[in-house]
Enzyme design. Structure first.
Site, short mmCIF file in Angstrom:
data_model
loop_
_atom_site.label_atom_id
_atom_site.label_comp_id
_atom_site.label_asym_id
_atom_site.label_seq_id
_atom_site.Cartn_x
_atom_site.Cartn_y
_atom_site.Cartn_z
N THR A 68 0.85 -1.20 0.00
CA THR A 68 0.00 0.00 0.00
C THR A 68 0.89 1.25 0.00
O THR A 68 2.10 1.15 0.00
CB THR A 68 -0.89 0.04 1.26
OG1 THR A 68 -0.08 0.33 2.40
CG2 THR A 68 -1.63 -1.27 1.45
N PHE A 84 19.94 11.75 9.99
CA PHE A 84 18.86 11.05 9.29
C PHE A 84 19.17 9.54 9.26
O PHE A 84 19.81 9.05 8.33
CB PHE A 84 18.70 11.61 7.87
CG PHE A 84 17.54 11.03 7.11
CD1 PHE A 84 17.74 10.30 5.94
CD2 PHE A 84 16.24 11.19 7.56
CE1 PHE A 84 16.67 9.75 5.24
CE2 PHE A 84 15.17 10.65 6.87
CZ PHE A 84 15.39 9.93 5.71
N HIS A 128 1.26 3.14 2.46
CA HIS A 128 1.65 3.44 3.85
C HIS A 128 3.13 3.85 3.91
O HIS A 128 3.51 4.79 4.59
CB HIS A 128 1.40 2.20 4.71
CG HIS A 128 1.26 2.50 6.16
ND1 HIS A 128 1.79 1.70 7.13
CD2 HIS A 128 0.66 3.52 6.81
CE1 HIS A 128 1.53 2.20 8.31
NE2 HIS A 128 0.83 3.31 8.14
N ARG A 186 22.02 -2.65 3.67
CA ARG A 186 22.36 -1.33 4.21
C ARG A 186 22.54 -1.33 5.72
O ARG A 186 22.88 -0.33 6.31
CB ARG A 186 21.31 -0.33 3.75
CG ARG A 186 21.50 0.03 2.27
CD ARG A 186 20.23 0.47 1.58
NE ARG A 186 20.47 0.73 0.13
CZ ARG A 186 20.58 -0.24 -0.78
NH1 ARG A 186 20.46 -1.52 -0.43
NH2 ARG A 186 20.82 0.07 -2.05
N1 LIG Z 1 5.59 -0.37 8.10
C1 LIG Z 1 6.55 0.20 8.92
C2 LIG Z 1 6.21 0.99 10.01
N2 LIG Z 1 4.90 1.23 10.32
C3 LIG Z 1 4.47 1.71 11.62
C4 LIG Z 1 4.53 3.23 11.76
O1 LIG Z 1 5.87 3.71 11.79
C5 LIG Z 1 3.87 3.66 13.08
O2 LIG Z 1 4.54 3.04 14.16
C6 LIG Z 1 2.40 3.27 13.10
O3 LIG Z 1 1.77 3.77 11.92
C7 LIG Z 1 1.68 3.84 14.34
O4 LIG Z 1 1.85 5.24 14.43
N3 LIG Z 1 7.18 1.56 10.78
C8 LIG Z 1 8.51 1.33 10.50
O5 LIG Z 1 9.39 1.85 11.21
N4 LIG Z 1 8.86 0.55 9.43
C9 LIG Z 1 7.92 -0.02 8.62
O6 LIG Z 1 8.28 -0.73 7.64
C1 LIG Z 2 6.28 0.78 5.55
C2 LIG Z 2 4.97 0.15 5.86
O1 LIG Z 2 4.14 0.72 6.52
C3 LIG Z 2 4.66 -1.15 5.18
O2 LIG Z 2 5.58 -2.12 5.67
C4 LIG Z 2 3.24 -1.61 5.49
O3 LIG Z 2 2.98 -2.65 4.56
P1 LIG Z 2 1.62 -2.57 3.70
O4 LIG Z 2 1.74 -1.35 2.81
O5 LIG Z 2 1.59 -3.85 2.89
O6 LIG Z 2 0.46 -2.45 4.68
#
Ligand SMILES: Nc1c(NC[C@H](O)[C@H](O)[C@H](O)CO)[nH]c(=O)[nH]c1=O
Ligand SMILES: CC(=O)[C@@H](O)COP(=O)(O)O
Length: 171
Positions: A98, A125, A100, A139
């Site tokens: 997605t 960063f 996200h 990485r």
């Molecule tokens: N998908 C990943 C996330 N998702 C979680 C968000 O960062 C956050 O904690 C949540 O949305 C609640 O606020 N976080 C990462 O660090 N790495 C990912 O791949």
């Molecule tokens: C970086 C993210 O939030 C990701 O890992 C979440 O996975 P999805 O986009 O398949 O819900």
């Protein structure tokens, strides 16, 4: 620059990190990749003279929480008379199916930048934004291939020392 220059960070000479106090805030999301990044940053800072007792490590759920936690912990340390010289928020974003990924990467990167500028403290960063797990592993220096890749945490640790000294020295 030499013709065989390779992408990456050139090591700065003469960095003395003794007496510096550094905050590391790392995520629990993708922890098997985050942990070597944290260790790489710690090891590099210690090799540059930063005392282990001056490296404070805290954790948050995910990368979206990194800006708030970094801002809050920098402010509370300053209020307590124990200010940090730099902060290294560390997180690993791995693209899913997605959007996200894109929203968190954008929010976290802008948030991390803003925290440093508003606090007047170098904030490194320390966010990997990877399209695949293998990209992230490489990485963090724990890739599945023969070379294992390069641990970017080492660069972040050096950057924290270098930027702390730049801020202290001024123009
Ligand atoms: N998908 C990943 C996330 N998702 C979680 C968000 O960062 C956050 O904690 C949540 O949305 C609640 O606020 N976080 C990462 O660090 N790495 C990912 O791949
Ligand atoms: C970086 C993210 O939030 C990701 O890992 C979440 O996975 P999805 O986009 O398949 O819900």
């Amino acid at each position: 620059m030499s013709k065989d220059f390779v992408k990456g960070l050139t090591v700065a000479d003469g960095l003395n990190g003794s007496g510096l106090r550094v905050l590391i805030v790392h995520t629990r999301w993708n922890l098997p990749i985050v942990e070597p990044l944290v260790q790489g940053a710690v090891n590099t800072m210690k090799s540059l003279g930063v005392s282990e007792s001056d490296i404070v490590i805290r954790q948050v759920p995910g990368s979206f929480e990194l800006p708030f936690a970094t801002q809050t912990l920098l402010a509370s340390a300053k209020a307590a008379g124990r200010p940090f010289d730099a902060a290294i928020p560390i997180g690993v974003l791995i693209k899913g199916s997605t959007m996200h990924f894109e929203y968190i990467a954008d929010a976290a990167s802008h948030g991390i930048m803003r925290v440093g500028l508003e606090a007047g403290i170098p904030v490194i960063f320390g966010l990997l934004t990877c399209l695949t797990e293998d990209q992230a592993l490489e990485r963090a220096g724990v890739g599945k291939g023969a070379s294992k890749g390069h641990n970017h945490g080492e660069d972040w640790g050096m950057g924290a020392v270098e930027m702390s000294l730049l801020a202290k020295k001024g123009a």
